[in-house]
Design an enzyme around this catalytic site. Structure first.
Site, PDB file in Angstrom:
ATOM      1  N   HIS A  21       0.865  -1.185   0.000  1.00 35.86           N
ATOM      2  CA  HIS A  21       0.000   0.000   0.000  1.00 35.86           C
ATOM      3  C   HIS A  21       0.905   1.241   0.000  1.00 35.86           C
ATOM      4  O   HIS A  21       2.021   1.197   0.526  1.00 35.86           O
ATOM      5  CB  HIS A  21      -0.817  -0.058   1.293  1.00 35.86           C
ATOM      6  CG  HIS A  21      -1.904   0.958   1.425  1.00 35.86           C
ATOM      7  ND1 HIS A  21      -1.666   2.278   1.746  1.00 35.86           N
ATOM      8  CD2 HIS A  21      -3.249   0.842   1.306  1.00 35.86           C
ATOM      9  CE1 HIS A  21      -2.825   2.929   1.827  1.00 35.86           C
ATOM     10  NE2 HIS A  21      -3.800   2.092   1.556  1.00 35.86           N
TER      11      HIS A  21
ATOM     12  N   ASP B 256       3.300  -4.133   7.729  1.00 33.34           N
ATOM     13  CA  ASP B 256       2.046  -3.382   7.665  1.00 33.34           C
ATOM     14  C   ASP B 256       0.899  -4.373   7.899  1.00 33.34           C
ATOM     15  O   ASP B 256       0.595  -5.193   7.039  1.00 33.34           O
ATOM     16  CB  ASP B 256       1.940  -2.729   6.275  1.00 33.34           C
ATOM     17  CG  ASP B 256       0.559  -2.152   5.989  1.00 33.34           C
ATOM     18  OD1 ASP B 256      -0.358  -2.314   6.822  1.00 33.34           O
ATOM     19  OD2 ASP B 256       0.398  -1.529   4.919  1.00 33.34           O
TER      20      ASP B 256
ATOM     21  N   GLN C 180      -4.351  -5.010   7.105  1.00 31.94           N
ATOM     22  CA  GLN C 180      -5.319  -6.034   6.709  1.00 31.94           C
ATOM     23  C   GLN C 180      -5.055  -7.357   7.432  1.00 31.94           C
ATOM     24  O   GLN C 180      -5.702  -8.360   7.148  1.00 31.94           O
ATOM     25  CB  GLN C 180      -5.289  -6.273   5.194  1.00 31.94           C
ATOM     26  CG  GLN C 180      -5.550  -5.046   4.355  1.00 31.94           C
ATOM     27  CD  GLN C 180      -6.989  -4.551   4.471  1.00 31.94           C
ATOM     28  OE1 GLN C 180      -7.887  -5.278   4.904  1.00 31.94           O
ATOM     29  NE2 GLN C 180      -7.214  -3.301   4.098  1.00 31.94           N
TER      30      GLN C 180
ATOM     31  N   LYS D 261     -10.550  -0.471  10.519  1.00 35.66           N
ATOM     32  CA  LYS D 261     -10.768  -1.634   9.652  1.00 35.66           C
ATOM     33  C   LYS D 261     -11.139  -2.863  10.453  1.00 35.66           C
ATOM     34  O   LYS D 261     -11.344  -3.942   9.894  1.00 35.66           O
ATOM     35  CB  LYS D 261      -9.499  -1.926   8.844  1.00 35.66           C
ATOM     36  CG  LYS D 261      -9.140  -0.812   7.854  1.00 35.66           C
ATOM     37  CD  LYS D 261      -7.873  -1.183   7.113  1.00 35.66           C
ATOM     38  CE  LYS D 261      -7.268  -0.015   6.373  1.00 35.66           C
ATOM     39  NZ  LYS D 261      -8.021   0.360   5.172  1.00 35.66           N
TER      40      LYS D 261
ATOM     41  N   CYS E   8      -4.859   2.310  -3.635  1.00 35.54           N
ATOM     42  CA  CYS E   8      -3.621   2.844  -3.041  1.00 35.54           C
ATOM     43  C   CYS E   8      -2.453   1.896  -3.242  1.00 35.54           C
ATOM     44  O   CYS E   8      -1.596   1.749  -2.372  1.00 35.54           O
ATOM     45  CB  CYS E   8      -3.801   3.149  -1.552  1.00 35.54           C
ATOM     46  SG  CYS E   8      -5.023   4.398  -1.230  1.00 35.54           S
TER      47      CYS E   8
HETATM   48  C1  LIG Z   1      -2.573  -2.743   3.540  1.00 37.48           C
HETATM   49  C2  LIG Z   1      -2.884  -1.355   4.003  1.00 37.48           C
HETATM   50  N1  LIG Z   1      -1.917  -0.574   4.485  1.00 37.48           N
HETATM   51  C3  LIG Z   1      -2.144   0.660   4.948  1.00 37.48           C
HETATM   52  C4  LIG Z   1      -3.410   1.199   4.923  1.00 37.48           C
HETATM   53  C5  LIG Z   1      -3.610   2.593   5.431  1.00 37.48           C
HETATM   54  O1  LIG Z   1      -4.423   2.589   6.553  1.00 37.48           O
HETATM   55  P1  LIG Z   1      -4.987   3.941   7.151  1.00 37.48           P
HETATM   56  O2  LIG Z   1      -5.571   4.697   6.004  1.00 37.48           O
HETATM   57  O3  LIG Z   1      -6.006   3.495   8.139  1.00 37.48           O
HETATM   58  O4  LIG Z   1      -3.845   4.660   7.788  1.00 37.48           O
HETATM   59  C6  LIG Z   1      -4.460   0.434   4.417  1.00 37.48           C
HETATM   60  C7  LIG Z   1      -5.840   0.931   4.319  1.00 37.48           C
HETATM   61  O5  LIG Z   1      -6.203   1.843   3.666  1.00 37.48           O
HETATM   62  C8  LIG Z   1      -4.185  -0.873   3.949  1.00 37.48           C
HETATM   63  O6  LIG Z   1      -5.171  -1.629   3.449  1.00 37.48           O
END
Ligand SMILES: Cc1ncc(COP(=O)(O)O)c(C=O)c1O
Lengths: 147, 403
Positions: free
Chosen positions: B117, B194, B197, B220, B359
């Site tokens: 991401h 990270d 998910q 999430k 993203c």
């Molecule tokens: C794999 C992953 N990493 C990072 C993020 C970023 O999370 P957040 O927008 O809650 O900071 C997300 C979700 O958008 C994600 O799915």
């Protein structure tokens, strides 16, 4: 007609499948590439402007049916038009997709194929898809404006 | 069969025709979470750590027990090593900024993967640019697994960081965390995972994952927006400089220098987000009551069903590993219909899907697509959502087939 059928009218689907003026224009006088970072749509507009008149235009794009059909119909509508006429067309188009005007079937004839975009106004998040090519065109013409 | 958990989610109860298939972006919130936050504000709200009165003490206690609860949920025995942040994005920026600037120098290497991401890609890319390090992107296999052989050949004595995601939000790949960590450890690199998910969809035990940092988002996993966490190893957190400066994170402030508070406060400058921490703790209670193994198997079953049904439709292409190996997402494209058109058409049937690059532009480029459509599932999803998805797709194809 349902809202969806109105959005995806056969004119729009047709232009999406077989876009007009699709490809490269080797003797273009203005080129402009735009991208919508939110959705990834891309368009490359190549325009030939002779004095004040758009004599030819072609495009290539990556994007949804609404954005591609809009670009295709736009290229047809602007050929042979002056800068002022194009501005006027864009204004009309914008009023149509944002629902500021709702043409009667009679009035719709004046819009030509552009009238097919009246269904967009029911889908506010898709207005930017429909307008993308027009915004590119406007920016391209401003960049190339004679001083 | 109607999913028995659906009734726990006020938004879903109020919208019976809604098929919410965008839980990978954010989950819906159960009543228990909303109630817990309201309860905090109605009974215990004050600025924690600061007031010398009973109410402030209660706010402090609630914040403390929320931290302990969430730490337990992610399998971190040492709750002080859980730093509350705004979410995964802030957690990863914290590591890249605070640890990265202190430890990465010119000529070093930072490795991320093509699956990541933007939140786990751009902070490292920018760190590398800022200090003259090399930024390397580990390639994927044809099924969008991280190419471990490639990773093994990429790491070397200059590798300072290996950052990767536990589970891909874009195509659902579940990565072998311990194997990747072992590769990174073989050259002494920092291991950053990270878990945005991961935590919502599978049992996570930080202490046995062998990573140095693990980031996640509350919103999430049935929790509120605006809170998440970063779990780190104590010795690394203690050795690294703070991320932000201000109240609560200091010990003493002299005119010419300051000293820092202990963990976790050193990394939590300013008034903490107590209500959201309380809400997140309630979300952990909610998920534990269902059982994360059950959450996982429930989603797997729906992913398998949806993948089978969609794959049987002419023109559908599904991305990522085989369904049995994927976490709760189905990422797909349909011949001759752009994902954004699908999303609009589905929406008319109350089917909410995501269309776009998720993203993960580096991944999309490698897949050779500008966008995919993505359906993602959670505890409240059921077969009726899959049926609605398939019906909506048939409708889209019929609409686009007309002349
Ligand atoms: C794999 C992953 N990493 C990072 C993020 C970023 O999370 P957040 O927008 O809650 O900071 C997300 C979700 O958008 C994600 O799915």
């Amino acid at each position: 007609m349902s809202d969806l059928q109105e959005l995806y009218q056969s004119i729009i689907l047709d232009h999406n499948r077989r876009p007009k003026n699709y490809g490269a224009l080797d003797d273009a006088t203005v080129r402009r590439q735009d991208r919508n970072p939110a959705c990834g749509d891309e368009i490359l507009l190549e325009i030939k402007v002779d004095h004040d008149v758009i004599t030819d235009v072609k495009f290539t794009s990556e994007g949804c049916a609404v954005s591609r059909a809009s670009a295709s119909i736009m290229t047809q509508a602007i050929k042979g038009k002056s800068r002022d006429e194009v501005e006027q067309l864009f204004r009309q188009f914008h009023e149509l997709v944002t629902g500021k005007v709702k043409p009667t079937p009679q009035e719709a004839r004046d819009y030509g194929e552009m009238a097919a975009f009246s269904g967009v106004s029911r889908f506010p998040i898709r207005v930017k898809c429909a307008s993308m090519a027009w915004h590119s065109l406007q920016a391209a013409l401003r960049e190339s404006a004679p001083v | 069969m109607i999913n028995p958990h659906r009734g726990d989610f006020p938004l879903l109860v109020k919208n019976p025709g809604l098929h919410y298939l965008d839980s990978a972006a954010t989950s819906q919130k159960p009543r228990a979470v909303l109630d817990a936050m309201r309860d905090y504000y109605e009974h215990d709200n004050a600025n924690p750590h600061r007031g010398a009165y009973a109410l402030s003490g209660r706010a402090t206690d609630r914040y403390l027990s929320a931290r302990e609860r969430v730490a337990r949920f992610v399998g971190a025995a040492d709750a002080d090593c859980l730093v509350f942040t705004r979410g995964t994005t802030e957690s990863l920026n914290l590591v890249a900024t605070a640890w990265g600037r202190a430890n990465v120098t010119e000529g070093d290497e930072i490795i991320v993967t093509a699956l990541d991401h933007h939140a786990n890609f751009v902070p490292w890319q920018q760190l590398a640019k800022g200090c003259g390090a090399r930024f390397l992107v580990c390639p994927l296999t044809n099924e969008q697994h991280i190419d471990l052989a490639a990773l093994r050949s990429m790491v070397g004595p200059r590798t300072k960081v290996v950052a990767f995601s536990h589970v891909s939000n874009a195509v659902g790949t579940v990565n072998p965390v311990r194997e990747i960590a072992a590769i990174a450890r073989s050259v002494g690199a920092l291991v950053v995972c990270d878990g945005a998910q991961g935590v919502p969809h599978l049992p996570v035990a930080f202490d046995s994952l062998d990573v140095d940092f693990y980031a996640f988002s509350g919103h999430k996993m049935c929790g509120p927006m605006g809170i998440g966490g970063l779990v780190g190893r104590r010795e690394i957190l203690e050795a690294m400089p703070p991320y932000q400066f201000g109240g609560d994170m200091i010990e003493f402030v002299r005119d010419d220098h300051s000293t820092w508070n202990v963990l976790p406060h050193k990394f939590e400058a300013g008034t903490p987000n107590v209500a959201d921490a309380v809400g997140l703790a309630a979300a952990c209670d909610y998920l534990d009551a269902i059982g994360m193994e059950n959450v996982l198997s429930h989603e797997r079953a729906l992913v398998r069903l949806a993948s089978e049904r969609l794959a049987a439709i002419d023109g559908v292409k599904i991305y990522g590993p085989p369904a049995a190996e994927r976490s709760g997402v189905v990422s797909f494209t349909v011949r001759d219909i752009h994902p954004h058109d699908l999303a609009t058409i589905f929406d008319e049937d109350g089917v909410c899907i995501r269309a776009g690059h998720h993203c993960a532009q580096p991944l999309m480029r490698r897949l050779g697509v500008a966008a995919t459509a993505r359906a993602s599932f959670y505890v409240y999803s059921d077969e009726s959502d899959v049926e609605a998805l398939v019906r909506a797709l048939a409708r889209a194809q019929a609409l686009f087939a007309q002349d």
